[in-house]
Design an enzyme around this catalytic site. Structure first.
Site, PDB file in Angstrom:
ATOM      1  CD  GLU A 143      -2.786  -1.175   2.456  1.00 30.44           C
ATOM      2  OE1 GLU A 143      -4.089  -1.368   2.227  1.00 30.44           O
ATOM      3  OE2 GLU A 143      -2.486  -0.767   3.465  1.00 30.44           O
ATOM      4  CB  CYS A 152       7.642  -4.599   8.603  1.00 28.45           C
ATOM      5  SG  CYS A 152       8.874  -3.986   9.484  1.00 28.45           S
ATOM      6  CB  CYS A 179       3.320  -1.545  13.522  1.00 31.11           C
ATOM      7  SG  CYS A 179       3.331  -1.307  11.813  1.00 31.11           S
ATOM      8  N   GLY A 194       7.082  -1.878   6.065  1.00 29.10           N
ATOM      9  CA  GLY A 194       8.281  -2.329   5.782  1.00 29.10           C
ATOM     10  C   GLY A 194       9.433  -1.123   6.707  1.00 29.10           C
ATOM     11  CB  SER A 251      10.424   6.678   9.191  1.00 31.50           C
ATOM     12  OG  SER A 251      10.173   6.162  10.347  1.00 31.50           O
ATOM     13  CB  SER A 300      10.457   4.334  15.004  1.00 32.65           C
ATOM     14  OG  SER A 300       9.963   4.652  13.803  1.00 32.65           O
ATOM     15  CG  LEU A 301      13.680   7.231  21.157  1.00 35.47           C
ATOM     16  CD1 LEU A 301      14.833   6.414  20.503  1.00 35.47           C
ATOM     17  CD2 LEU A 301      13.719   8.407  21.889  1.00 35.47           C
ATOM     18  CG  HIS A 302       7.795   4.375  19.280  1.00 35.54           C
ATOM     19  ND1 HIS A 302       6.867   5.503  18.629  1.00 35.54           N
ATOM     20  CD2 HIS A 302       7.863   3.681  18.103  1.00 35.54           C
ATOM     21  CE1 HIS A 302       6.901   5.341  17.368  1.00 35.54           C
ATOM     22  NE2 HIS A 302       7.375   4.077  16.891  1.00 35.54           N
ATOM     23  CG  ASN A 318      -3.122   6.220  13.713  1.00 36.10           C
ATOM     24  OD1 ASN A 318      -4.067   7.048  13.820  1.00 36.10           O
ATOM     25  ND2 ASN A 318      -1.976   6.395  13.132  1.00 36.10           N
ATOM     26  CB  CYS A 332       1.435   6.038  11.435  1.00 33.58           C
ATOM     27  SG  CYS A 332       1.499   7.604  10.959  1.00 33.58           S
TER      28      CYS A 332
HETATM   29  N1  SAH Z   1       9.857   0.978   9.773  1.00 33.61           N
HETATM   30  C1  SAH Z   1       9.754   2.292   9.770  1.00 33.61           C
HETATM   31  C2  SAH Z   1       8.610   3.074   9.172  1.00 33.61           C
HETATM   32  C3  SAH Z   1       7.351   2.615  10.111  1.00 33.61           C
HETATM   33  S1  SAH Z   1       6.120   3.521   9.861  1.00 33.61           S
HETATM   34  C4  SAH Z   1       9.859   2.921  11.120  1.00 33.61           C
HETATM   35  O1  SAH Z   1       9.565   2.077  12.020  1.00 33.61           O
HETATM   36  O2  SAH Z   1      10.343   4.089  11.568  1.00 33.61           O
HETATM   37  C5  SAH Z   1       6.158   5.284  10.485  1.00 33.61           C
HETATM   38  C6  SAH Z   1       5.995   5.583  11.860  1.00 33.61           C
HETATM   39  O3  SAH Z   1       4.652   4.923  12.323  1.00 33.61           O
HETATM   40  C7  SAH Z   1       6.966   4.638  12.767  1.00 33.61           C
HETATM   41  O4  SAH Z   1       7.477   5.794  13.831  1.00 33.61           O
HETATM   42  C8  SAH Z   1       5.938   3.638  13.504  1.00 33.61           C
HETATM   43  O5  SAH Z   1       6.442   3.030  14.686  1.00 33.61           O
HETATM   44  C9  SAH Z   1       4.534   4.338  13.740  1.00 33.61           C
HETATM   45  N2  SAH Z   1       3.863   3.413  13.784  1.00 33.61           N
HETATM   46  C10 SAH Z   1       3.606   2.093  13.818  1.00 33.61           C
HETATM   47  N3  SAH Z   1       2.452   1.864  14.074  1.00 33.61           N
HETATM   48  C11 SAH Z   1       1.775   2.720  14.677  1.00 33.61           C
HETATM   49  C12 SAH Z   1       0.388   2.905  15.344  1.00 33.61           C
HETATM   50  N4  SAH Z   1      -0.447   1.947  15.294  1.00 33.61           N
HETATM   51  N5  SAH Z   1      -0.211   4.237  15.672  1.00 33.61           N
HETATM   52  C13 SAH Z   1       0.705   5.255  15.353  1.00 33.61           C
HETATM   53  N6  SAH Z   1       2.035   5.068  14.876  1.00 33.61           N
HETATM   54  C14 SAH Z   1       2.155   4.090  14.461  1.00 33.61           C
END
Ligand code: SAH
Length: 371
Positions: free
Chosen positions: A107, A133, A140, A188, A222, A245-247, A321, A364
């Site tokens: 997508e 991925c 995710c 991915g 990213s 993507s730290l989180h 999300n 996302c």
């Molecule tokens: N693999 C890459 C691209 C991922 S998508 C990465 O991890 O950076 C881009 C962003 O969306 C990333 O920061 C990912 O962690 C975040 N993401 C994934 N699932 C999510 C969700 N359910 N809600 C909000 N952000 C999310």
């Protein structure tokens, strides 16, 4: 007579057909020369694709039909077939589901942001770098499905070309325009598909006839934080924007939210991003999904603020999300506001990402590409 088991017939996966976007100028010319055609035909074909955003060789009316067929057959196969698209926000957000040559689905999401008083219009496409991925982040949807395969350079570039074409032809809400930004935030982990990613970035940046001529800083890669690959990317002189993507600011929680953290810790990831920023002179972004009662505590905001206060970084908070089967929720707005306030208190710039495309599972973490 006993028959031999068919163990020698290992399943072989056909590679995606060769596309001009897989090759640089010399490579394209070599293919054309091998066909017995003059090298300039290669340039003509790439002007057609990158310059006029045409993917149909038959539309090359300045070339004799027989040569068109030869060129198209060798260098302009159809890589992406649109299965369907979904639109929302009056057609200014559009998620496309593509079928690849082997039936794999991916997508991409196109988003138009109107001009504001402080900013020109932005039209962004969010592209996939892999089908599925392998990073297994539990919040995710893509991560939950596992990795199917890497995309080829052509398959990555063609998502961008298709978006640029749709925008130029006025197929999205708001009339004809120009694609301005590309974010590698679809399906991915881009840095896990490194050689194909880097070649795709070159195609996006190089001016026509070799590429789409997008500006480097308008392209964002990213990553979960594959430290050695961040280092390599810095050395490519591509100068695209990096997002990490730290989180979570602490390894204990990040080990569970971004499993690759068990390999490369928060401190190592930030050091790699710092080195990247030092090379490019540009800020990187820290992505932080706000997950209710998981990573949104005030003390974590302070910890993150302390970590980032002296770095060339800004924070992009992403309201979580929803994804199928997950019991996690987005943080309440007042918790989010407090998180922002504390980060700002440490002198850290913060933005909150909008939840574009959520109603079409295009936001996302929601891309799962189910047919
Ligand atoms: N693999 C890459 C691209 C991922 S998508 C990465 O991890 O950076 C881009 C962003 O969306 C990333 O920061 C990912 O962690 C975040 N993401 C994934 N699932 C999510 C969700 N359910 N809600 C909000 N952000 C999310």
């Amino acid at each position: 007579m006993t028959s031999l088991p068919l163990v020698f017939e290992a399943p072989r996966r056909a590679l995606p057909p060769r596309h001009l976007a897989d090759l640089d100028e010399a490579g394209r010319r070599a293919v054309v020369t091998e066909l017995g055609l003059p090298a300039f035909r290669a340039d003509q074909l790439s002007r057609h694709y990158f310059g006029r955003l045409e993917s149909d060789p038959d539309a090359m009316t300045d070339v004799p039909a027989a040569i068109r067929d030869q060129l198209g057959g060798a260098l302009l196969p159809r890589l992406l077939t649109e299965v369907r698209h979904l639109e929302t926000d009056a057609g200014t957000t559009r998620k496309s589901l593509w079928r690849l040559h082997d039936g794999t689905l991916v997508e991409s999401v196109l988003m138009r942001y109107p001009a504001r008083k402080d900013r020109a219009e932005r039209i962004t496409v969010c592209v996939s770098s892999q089908a599925g991925c392998g990073m297994a982040c539990p919040f995710c949807a893509t991560g939950q499905g596992g990795l199917k395969r890497n995309l080829s350079t052509g398959e990555i570039v063609d998502q961008v070309a298709a978006a640029a074409r749709a925008v130029a032809r006025g197929e999205i809400g708001g009339g004809p325009g120009r694609l301005s930004n590309v974010v590698f935030m679809g399906m991915g982990e881009p840095l896990a598909n490194y050689p194909r990613l880097v070649a795709a970035l070159r195609r996006l940046i190089e001016p026509a006839p070799s590429g789409l001529g997008l500006s480097r800083r308008s392209i964002t890669v990213s990553t979960v934080g594959l430290v050695p690959a961040i280092g390599r990317l810095a050395d490519e002189n591509l100068d695209v924007t990096l997002a990490v993507s730290l989180h979570a600011p602490d390894d204990e929680l990040r080990d569970t939210l971004v499993p690759v953290n068990t390999r490369w810790k928060v401190a190592e990831v930030l050091a790699a991003a710092d080195a990247y920023a030092a090379r490019t002179g540009r800020r990187y972004s820290i992505e932080y999904a706000m997950i209710r009662a998981v990573n949104d505590q005030p003390w974590r905001a302070d910890r993150l603020g302390e970590l980032l206060s002296n770095r060339l970084a800004h924070v992009n908070l992403i309201p979580l999300n929803p994804t199928p089967g997950s019991e996690w929720d987005a943080s309440p707005k007042d918790v989010e506001r407090e998180f922002v306030r504390r980060l700002q208190g440490h002198g850290v710039a913060v933005t909150v990402r909008d939840t574009r495309g959520r109603d079409i599972d295009g936001a996302c973490g929601q891309l799962a590409a189910s047919g």
